[in-house]
Design a protein around this motif. Structure first.
Motif, PDB file in Angstrom:
ATOM      1  N   GLY A   1      33.304  46.159  36.294  1.00 35.25           N
ATOM      2  CA  GLY A   1      34.671  46.268  35.836  1.00 35.25           C
ATOM      3  C   GLY A   1      35.533  45.231  36.525  1.00 35.25           C
ATOM      4  N   SER A   2      36.852  45.418  36.501  1.00 37.02           N
ATOM      5  CA  SER A   2      37.769  44.401  37.025  1.00 37.02           C
ATOM      6  C   SER A   2      38.847  45.043  37.892  1.00 37.02           C
ATOM      7  CB  SER A   2      38.422  43.636  35.868  1.00 37.02           C
ATOM      8  OG  SER A   2      37.434  43.047  35.039  1.00 37.02           O
ATOM      9  N   ILE A   3      39.173  44.360  38.986  1.00 36.26           N
ATOM     10  CA  ILE A   3      40.214  44.806  39.913  1.00 36.26           C
ATOM     11  C   ILE A   3      41.273  43.724  40.021  1.00 36.26           C
ATOM     12  CG2 ILE A   3      40.777  45.477  42.278  1.00 36.26           C
ATOM     13  CD1 ILE A   3      37.931  46.528  42.586  1.00 36.26           C
ATOM     14  N   LEU A   4      42.529  44.102  39.859  1.00 31.94           N
ATOM     15  CA  LEU A   4      43.667  43.221  40.110  1.00 31.94           C
ATOM     16  C   LEU A   4      44.376  43.737  41.354  1.00 31.94           C
ATOM     17  CD1 LEU A   4      45.677  40.961  39.385  1.00 31.94           C
ATOM     18  CD2 LEU A   4      46.823  42.590  37.863  1.00 31.94           C
ATOM     19  N   PHE A   5      44.468  42.887  42.385  1.00 31.60           N
ATOM     20  CA  PHE A   5      45.024  43.287  43.685  1.00 31.60           C
ATOM     21  C   PHE A   5      46.307  42.516  43.969  1.00 31.60           C
ATOM     22  CE2 PHE A   5      45.518  42.481  48.240  1.00 31.60           C
ATOM     23  CZ  PHE A   5      45.546  43.785  48.737  1.00 31.60           C
TER      24      PHE A   5
ATOM     25  N   TRP B   1      45.781  39.438  31.930  1.00 35.13           N
ATOM     26  CA  TRP B   1      44.564  39.634  32.723  1.00 35.13           C
ATOM     27  C   TRP B   1      43.647  40.663  32.081  1.00 35.13           C
ATOM     28  CZ3 TRP B   1      43.075  44.138  35.393  1.00 35.13           C
ATOM     29  CH2 TRP B   1      42.001  43.990  36.277  1.00 35.13           C
ATOM     30  N   LYS B   2      44.209  41.772  31.616  1.00 34.90           N
ATOM     31  CA  LYS B   2      43.386  42.820  31.014  1.00 34.90           C
ATOM     32  C   LYS B   2      42.674  42.322  29.769  1.00 34.90           C
ATOM     33  CE  LYS B   2      43.527  47.592  29.339  1.00 34.90           C
ATOM     34  NZ  LYS B   2      44.390  48.762  29.021  1.00 34.90           N
ATOM     35  N   ALA B   3      43.370  41.499  28.973  1.00 30.95           N
ATOM     36  CA  ALA B   3      42.777  40.985  27.745  1.00 30.95           C
ATOM     37  C   ALA B   3      41.608  40.043  28.011  1.00 30.95           C
ATOM     38  CB  ALA B   3      43.843  40.255  26.924  1.00 30.95           C
ATOM     39  N   ALA B   4      41.558  39.476  29.227  1.00 28.74           N
ATOM     40  CA  ALA B   4      40.543  38.463  29.532  1.00 28.74           C
ATOM     41  C   ALA B   4      39.418  38.982  30.417  1.00 28.74           C
ATOM     42  CB  ALA B   4      41.212  37.271  30.213  1.00 28.74           C
ATOM     43  N   THR B   5      39.429  40.283  30.763  1.00 29.55           N
ATOM     44  CA  THR B   5      38.473  40.807  31.731  1.00 29.55           C
ATOM     45  C   THR B   5      37.813  42.081  31.219  1.00 29.55           C
ATOM     46  OG1 THR B   5      40.273  41.998  32.831  1.00 29.55           O
ATOM     47  CG2 THR B   5      39.682  39.833  33.718  1.00 29.55           C
ATOM     48  N   PRO B   6      36.607  42.378  31.711  1.00 29.86           N
ATOM     49  CA  PRO B   6      35.909  43.591  31.282  1.00 29.86           C
ATOM     50  C   PRO B   6      36.446  44.841  31.981  1.00 29.86           C
ATOM     51  CG  PRO B   6      34.575  42.404  32.878  1.00 29.86           C
ATOM     52  CD  PRO B   6      35.771  41.537  32.603  1.00 29.86           C
ATOM     53  N   GLY B   7      36.372  45.974  31.324  1.00 34.42           N
ATOM     54  CA  GLY B   7      36.790  47.230  31.907  1.00 34.42           C
ATOM     55  C   GLY B   7      35.647  47.922  32.631  1.00 34.42           C
ATOM     56  N   PRO B   8      35.968  49.001  33.335  1.00 29.20           N
ATOM     57  CA  PRO B   8      37.301  49.579  33.497  1.00 29.20           C
ATOM     58  C   PRO B   8      38.216  48.668  34.318  1.00 29.20           C
ATOM     59  CG  PRO B   8      35.729  50.666  34.947  1.00 29.20           C
ATOM     60  CD  PRO B   8      34.923  49.773  34.063  1.00 29.20           C
ATOM     61  N   HIS B   9      39.530  48.814  34.112  1.00 28.39           N
ATOM     62  CA  HIS B   9      40.516  47.961  34.759  1.00 28.39           C
ATOM     63  C   HIS B   9      41.248  48.739  35.850  1.00 28.39           C
ATOM     64  CE1 HIS B   9      39.844  45.836  30.934  1.00 28.39           C
ATOM     65  NE2 HIS B   9      40.026  44.759  31.682  1.00 28.39           N
ATOM     66  N   ILE B  10      41.195  48.198  37.067  1.00 28.71           N
ATOM     67  CA  ILE B  10      41.750  48.860  38.240  1.00 28.71           C
ATOM     68  C   ILE B  10      42.901  48.027  38.789  1.00 28.71           C
ATOM     69  CG2 ILE B  10      41.218  49.879  40.478  1.00 28.71           C
ATOM     70  CD1 ILE B  10      39.543  50.926  38.020  1.00 28.71           C
TER      71      ILE B  10
END
Length: 321
Positions: free
Chosen positions: A44-48, A113-122
């Motif tokens: 998944g993907s993490i945005l910090f 960012w969400k549109a360009a990355t795999p989930g789940p999105h954190i």
């Protein structure tokens, strides 16, 4: 048996990471750093988002660990911090006209960012970053699968006075002088870090020294006190979070990681937030942890990171494993 992983150099951009800039809605460019994620980010993907006066270089170790665990990782500056310009009248004072400026920026970054990355999105944030993540959740600007708040600035440490009184005092200070002026003294010698600053942040002297090293290598990262305008707007935003029903309408799973030894933000406020959030959870530390839990001594960091991993495995499992 898996091959042993290379140690993490906290004073170098990891080989898999790429630094770039991201244009906000009005064209203002902020710095960002991205890891593609081990195995293509299959976890998944993490945005910090870091805290006030922070920069993502301080968290390279944690971000790299998440990457090695299979996450697609991104971190970014706030507008007006680190290498993303300044909003006040000098190069070191942290200022903002309103915290909603930052949450609007977050919403813009989140959407792209969400549109360009795999989930789940954190969505994860430390200190002021945690405050702004929570504020964006309360205002319905973002909808992650889960959120992690590290030592969140839900309330600030300080005099035990009602929030309304503290806000009124800060508002007065913005009227008797320029709102962009520093709200507190930095050190005896301008530009030098206060001698006791490390006592507020971490027990780990080597990790604290990493921050000073990055400041020397990249002088544009240096930031000192917040402005009186920042203080007043921080209290205003805290009052928004404290409104009746504000946190109660957030149905995203949220993990709050906080320490009772924090002398920068209010641990009591963080605990109360975890209780108010319908899907809130809490990992609490004591004297063993200071404000920068993710930059603490190994036993503290390991417990915090293990708790985060367990939380995410439970509330945001891997999609299509």
């Amino acid at each position: 048996m898996p091959a042993p992983q290379e140690p993490i150099d906290r004073r170098a951009i990891p080989p898999a990471a790429r630094e770039s800039t991201f244009a906000l809605a009005d064209g203002h460019a902020i710095r960002r750093i991205d890891w593609p994620g081990a195995g293509g980010g299959q976890r998944g993907s993490i945005l910090f988002l870091p805290g006030r006066g922070d920069f993502y270089e301080k968290y390279l170790e944690t971000l790299e660990q998440w990457h090695r665990a299979g996450w697609r990782v991104t971190a970014a500056d706030w507008r007006g911090q680190a290498g993303s310009g300044r909003l006040g009248n000098d190069a070191v004072t942290g200022h903002v006209d309103d915290f909603s400026d930052w949450t609007a920026d977050l919403a813009h970054l989140w959407t792209a960012w969400k549109a360009a990355t795999p989930g789940p999105h954190i969505l994860a944030g430390h200190s002021m970053g945690g405050h702004l993540v929570l504020r964006a959740l309360v205002d319905g600007l973002v909808a992650p699968d889960a959120a992690i708040l590290s030592a969140p600035m839900v309330g600030m440490a300080g005099p035990p006075l009602p929030l309304g009184v503290l806000h009124a005092a800060a508002r007065l200070m913005t009227k008797v002088g320029k709102p962009t002026r520093p709200a507190w003294k930095w050190s005896e010698k301008p530009g030098e870090m206060p001698a006791d600053r490390s006592d507020l942040l971490t027990h780990d002297g080597a990790r604290y020294a990493d921050e000073l090293w990055w400041r020397e290598q990249r002088p544009e990262l240096v930031m000192g006190p917040g402005s009186w305008g920042w203080v007043e707007r921080a209290y205003a935003s805290s009052r928004r979070l404290e409104e009746r029903g504000a946190m109660e309408k957030v149905h995203v799973p949220v993990l709050v990681v906080s320490t009772s030894a924090d002398r920068l933000v209010s641990h009591a406020s963080a605990v109360r937030a975890a209780r108010r959030l319908p899907k809130g959870e809490l990992i609490a530390f004591g004297d063993e942890a200071r404000h920068e839990i993710l930059r603490e001594i190994d036993p503290v960091r390991e417990r915090a990171l293990a708790g985060m991993a367990e939380f995410l495995d439970r509330v945001a499992p891997q999609e299509n494993p």
